[in-house]
Design an enzyme around this catalytic site. Structure first.
Site: not given
Ligand code: GCO
Length: 443
Positions: A160, A348
């Site tokens: 990200e 994710e």
């Molecule tokens: C993000 C990250 C994770 C977060 C998850 C929840 O997207 O911020 O990859 O580290 O913890 O997305 O917010």
């Protein structure tokens, strides 16, 4: 049709969010270790966190009990490179042992090289602004690939870019807590400089992995981004949603801001203008999959203030305040595949709710089960329509340090009692076992 038989059902985590052991065995400090004091809700920090550094064997045993086929973790750059040019073998040993434990348990390790814990030494040398960063990152990538690639075949360079550059350098919510005025030239300049360096880091790391890995590598990047869903399934609405989803621009750097250069060797003119000779070739490396982190989608149409709407007021929101938008995975993987023609992995997806241990000693989390079902149904629809999706990682395997929100937000399949480090499988973990066992036919 349903999910392919080799579909990777997994869960994800990130080093700083779970490891703890922040100064052990020669680890250097990251910008989170050094700079986040006073900025995190409730004064929390990641010094101990889930103490996965000492509990990883137990954690892998729980993953095995759930039946995970894959586990996505990240390596801490400062654990491996505590100082400029110094490789910490003990730090690498931790990851060697983790991947051995995983492979012995029949769980495929998916490794992310960067999930936001920039070494403090690199920050002090200019961090993401420094022209040197991609060279240091390549040295770090070499060390990790040499140590792990006999057991790790799946790699993600970054997690990200949009989030960590935005939160850390534009909105002042993550270290190093810089901010800029939205829409200003200063902001645009920053985004361009930082994006160039991130893309160069990505490209150099991808070629390090490709040229040095022992197991034939599958290389990707874990992107996030705003997704705009169509308001209906009419062709016109779909077209508008697609064009908005890929309307990446300075000050509004969406998915294609990153993926057009990486996948197609083309970039927004302002980004292209700062690339020096040969740099686009470094960035434009062949990849094997696109990782996509997805929690929610926006609708494609504008609100009265001309800003894109998030779905209508009154719809359910998670403990993060994020709207619940079950069709997000369906549209997201379709749009990404249609544009880039590469298999997609959901790196994710998950939800924070208010979890607690109930009188019977269990953590009942029906909302999480329902949320995952809804989103997975969308994913299955895309698979049924022929989109190649290779895997799905729940965020997260464990409750963990949710960045600026500290330990208040719980995303895990496994509940963590931070005072005792006791782990409890939530109902959703047991439900997810069934998803895996039935290859996604129980919802
Ligand atoms: C993000 C990250 C994770 C977060 C998850 C929840 O997207 O911020 O990859 O580290 O913890 O997305 O917010």
């Amino acid at each position: 049709m349903g999910f392919p038989k080799d579909f990777l059902w997994g869960a994800a985590s990130a080093a700083y969010q779970i490891e703890g052991g922040y100064n052990e065995d020669g680890k250097g400090l990251s910008i989170w270790d050094a700079l986040s004091d006073g900025h995190v809700l409730h004064g929390d920090n990641g010094n101990v966190s889930c103490d996965h550094y000492h509990h990883f064997r137990e954690d892998v045993a729980l993953m095995k009990q759930i039946g995970l086929k894959a586990y996505r973790f990240s390596v801490s750059w400062p654990r491996v490179m505590p100082e400029e040019g110094v490789i910490n073998e003990k730090g690498l040993d931790f990851y060697r042992e983790l991947v051995s434990e995983l492979t012995a348990a029949g769980i495929r390790p998916l490794c992310t090289l960067y999930h936001w814990d920039l070494p403090l030494w690199m920050h002090e040398k200019g961090g993401w602004y420094s022209d040197e960063i991609s060279h240091h990152f390549a040295v770090y990538a070499e060390a990790v690939v040499d140590a792990l690639s006999d057991k790790v075949a799946d790699w993600m360079t970054f997690n990200e870019g949009t989030s960590f550059l935005g939160e850390g350098y534009l909105h002042g919510t993550h270290p190093p807590y810089e901010s800029s005025e939205y829409g200003s030239e200063e902001e645009a300049d920053k985004i361009i400089r930082l994006s160039r360096n991130l893309l160069l880091c990505h490209g150099r790391a991808a070629s390090v992995i490709r040229s040095r890995a022992v197991l034939p590598p599958s290389i990707g990047i874990a992107t996030d981004s705003t997704l705009y869903m169509p308001d209906s399934e009419s062709e016109e609405d779909i077209r508008s949603a697609v064009s908005r989803t890929f309307a990446g621009d300075v000050n509004h750097y969406l998915l294609n801001w990153w993926l057009d250069p990486i996948m197609n060797g083309t970039a927004h003119p302002r980004l292209e203008a700062v690339l020096r000779e040969g740099e686009m070739d470094i960035i434009h490396q062949p990849l094997d999959f696109i990782g996509w982190n997805c929690y929610l989608a926006n609708n494609y149409n504008d609100g009265p203030d001309g800003k894109p709407l998030t779905p209508c007021s009154g719809i359910p929101r998670t403990a993060m305040g994020w709207p619940v938008t079950p069709d997000a995975l369906y549209w997201g993987v379709k749009f990404i595949y249609d544009r880039y023609r590469l298999p997609v992995m959901i790196t994710e997806n998950g939800v924070a709710i208010v979890d607690f241990v109930m009188d019977d000693g269990h953590v009942h989390d029906p909302q999480r089960i329902q949320f995952l079902k809804w989103y997975l149904r969308g994913l299955r629809r895309a698979v049924d329509e022929g989109v190649p999706v290779t895997g799905y990682m729940v965020w997260s395997i464990l409750d963990n340090f949710e960045w600026a929100f500290g330990y208040e937000k719980r995303f895990g399949l496994i509940y963590v009692d931070y005072s005792t480090q006791e782990r409890i499988l939530k109902d959703s973990a047991l439900w997810y076992s069934e998803v895996i066992r039935t290859n996604g036919s129980n919802f």
